[in-house]
Design a protein around this motif. Structure first.
Motif, mmCIF file in Angstrom:
data_model
loop_
_atom_site.group_PDB
_atom_site.id
_atom_site.type_symbol
_atom_site.label_atom_id
_atom_site.label_comp_id
_atom_site.label_asym_id
_atom_site.label_seq_id
_atom_site.Cartn_x
_atom_site.Cartn_y
_atom_site.Cartn_z
ATOM 1 N N GLU A 32 0.829 -1.206 0.000
ATOM 2 C CA GLU A 32 0.000 0.000 0.000
ATOM 3 C C GLU A 32 0.867 1.260 0.000
ATOM 4 O OE1 GLU A 32 -4.060 -1.250 2.308
ATOM 5 O OE2 GLU A 32 -2.204 -1.239 3.479
ATOM 6 N N LEU A 33 1.925 1.236 0.813
ATOM 7 C CA LEU A 33 2.843 2.381 0.831
ATOM 8 C C LEU A 33 3.502 2.568 -0.527
ATOM 9 C CD1 LEU A 33 4.560 1.843 4.298
ATOM 10 C CD2 LEU A 33 2.790 3.521 3.723
ATOM 11 N N ASN A 34 3.877 1.466 -1.167
ATOM 12 C CA ASN A 34 4.485 1.541 -2.494
ATOM 13 C C ASN A 34 3.513 2.100 -3.528
ATOM 14 O OD1 ASN A 34 6.982 0.569 -1.653
ATOM 15 N ND2 ASN A 34 6.453 -1.549 -2.094
ATOM 16 N N GLU A 35 2.238 1.747 -3.425
ATOM 17 C CA GLU A 35 1.234 2.274 -4.351
ATOM 18 C C GLU A 35 1.089 3.790 -4.187
ATOM 19 O OE1 GLU A 35 -2.419 0.124 -3.804
ATOM 20 O OE2 GLU A 35 -1.468 -1.793 -4.292
ATOM 21 N N ILE A 36 1.062 4.246 -2.949
ATOM 22 C CA ILE A 36 0.983 5.686 -2.676
ATOM 23 C C ILE A 36 2.219 6.384 -3.232
ATOM 24 C CG2 ILE A 36 1.013 7.442 -0.841
ATOM 25 C CD1 ILE A 36 -0.678 5.394 0.826
ATOM 26 N N ASN A 72 5.094 9.714 -7.260
ATOM 27 C CA ASN A 72 6.189 9.852 -8.224
ATOM 28 C C ASN A 72 5.699 10.179 -9.633
ATOM 29 O OD1 ASN A 72 8.124 9.416 -6.263
ATOM 30 N ND2 ASN A 72 8.209 7.224 -6.637
ATOM 31 N N GLN A 73 4.415 9.991 -9.897
ATOM 32 C CA GLN A 73 3.846 10.305 -11.211
ATOM 33 C C GLN A 73 3.402 11.762 -11.315
ATOM 34 O OE1 GLN A 73 3.985 7.876 -13.667
ATOM 35 N NE2 GLN A 73 5.144 6.948 -12.010
ATOM 36 N N ASP A 77 -4.813 24.901 -0.336
ATOM 37 C CA ASP A 77 -3.703 24.722 0.610
ATOM 38 C C ASP A 77 -3.428 23.244 0.875
ATOM 39 O OD1 ASP A 77 -3.135 27.450 0.917
ATOM 40 O OD2 ASP A 77 -4.543 27.667 2.587
ATOM 41 N N PHE A 78 -4.483 22.452 1.035
ATOM 42 C CA PHE A 78 -4.314 21.023 1.301
ATOM 43 C C PHE A 78 -3.643 20.319 0.119
ATOM 44 C CE2 PHE A 78 -5.680 16.621 1.073
ATOM 45 C CZ PHE A 78 -5.324 16.160 2.327
ATOM 46 N N ILE A 79 -4.155 20.547 -1.083
ATOM 47 C CA ILE A 79 -3.619 19.877 -2.266
ATOM 48 C C ILE A 79 -2.165 20.278 -2.503
ATOM 49 C CG2 ILE A 79 -3.828 19.725 -4.786
ATOM 50 C CD1 ILE A 79 -6.938 19.962 -4.276
ATOM 51 N N ALA A 80 -1.880 21.569 -2.398
ATOM 52 C CA ALA A 80 -0.503 22.023 -2.615
ATOM 53 C C ALA A 80 0.440 21.424 -1.575
ATOM 54 C CB ALA A 80 -0.441 23.551 -2.572
ATOM 55 N N ARG A 100 1.777 17.584 -1.690
ATOM 56 C CA ARG A 100 2.957 17.213 -2.490
ATOM 57 C C ARG A 100 4.208 17.150 -1.621
ATOM 58 N NH1 ARG A 100 6.431 15.229 -4.556
ATOM 59 N NH2 ARG A 100 7.010 15.063 -6.739
ATOM 60 N N GLN A 101 4.276 17.942 -0.577
ATOM 61 C CA GLN A 101 5.405 17.905 0.353
ATOM 62 C C GLN A 101 5.113 16.993 1.554
ATOM 63 O OE1 GLN A 101 5.564 20.499 -2.329
ATOM 64 N NE2 GLN A 101 4.330 21.509 -0.778
ATOM 65 N N ASP A 102 3.856 16.938 1.974
ATOM 66 C CA ASP A 102 3.500 16.173 3.177
ATOM 67 C C ASP A 102 3.561 14.663 2.964
ATOM 68 O OD1 ASP A 102 3.021 18.603 4.435
ATOM 69 O OD2 ASP A 102 0.835 18.467 4.246
ATOM 70 N N ILE A 103 3.114 14.190 1.820
ATOM 71 C CA ILE A 103 3.040 12.745 1.602
ATOM 72 C C ILE A 103 4.412 12.073 1.663
ATOM 73 C CG2 ILE A 103 2.445 10.950 -0.087
ATOM 74 C CD1 ILE A 103 -0.095 12.576 -0.667
ATOM 75 N N PRO A 104 5.457 12.629 1.020
ATOM 76 C CA PRO A 104 6.761 11.980 1.171
ATOM 77 C C PRO A 104 7.227 11.916 2.626
ATOM 78 C CG PRO A 104 6.851 13.605 -0.599
ATOM 79 C CD PRO A 104 5.521 13.756 0.088
ATOM 80 N N ARG A 105 6.955 12.969 3.390
ATOM 81 C CA ARG A 105 7.342 12.981 4.810
ATOM 82 C C ARG A 105 6.559 11.934 5.596
ATOM 83 N NH1 ARG A 105 5.996 18.415 6.690
ATOM 84 N NH2 ARG A 105 6.911 17.745 8.644
ATOM 85 N N LEU A 106 5.280 11.804 5.300
ATOM 86 C CA LEU A 106 4.463 10.795 5.986
ATOM 87 C C LEU A 106 4.914 9.386 5.635
ATOM 88 C CD1 LEU A 106 0.940 12.424 5.612
ATOM 89 C CD2 LEU A 106 2.188 12.049 7.749
#
Length: 82
Positions: free
Chosen positions: A5-9, A14-15, A60-63, A66-72
């Protein structure tokens, strides 16, 4: 959450257009034009993203996603490795 699941996210992330992304809201961040999300570093900007029907919170959430997901993803993987 499984590693698959993490790999799918991560694959979906990455796309996307490279970050960072920043919301620019009319009358908050600039004076004229419409609200948009600026993509990419300032010296290599990508296409702006414009949304129809989005609230300021949506922009604000969508922008920031892009930075939050890699950190999570990194934090989840670190916690799972312990």
């Amino acid at each position: 959450m499984t590693e698959d699941e993490l790999n799918e996210i991560e694959h979906r992330l990455n796309q996307t257009t490279p970050g960072p992304w920043k919301a620019y809201i009319e009358d908050r961040d600039h004076e004229s034009g419409s609200s948009f999300i600026m993509t990419g570093p300032e010296n290599r900007r990508g296409e702006d993203i414009e949304l129809y029907g989005a609230t300021i919170a949506d922009y604000d959430f969508i922008a920031n996603a892009r930075q939050d997901i890699p950190r999570l993803l990194k934090a989840i993987r670190e916690l799972k490795s312990k």
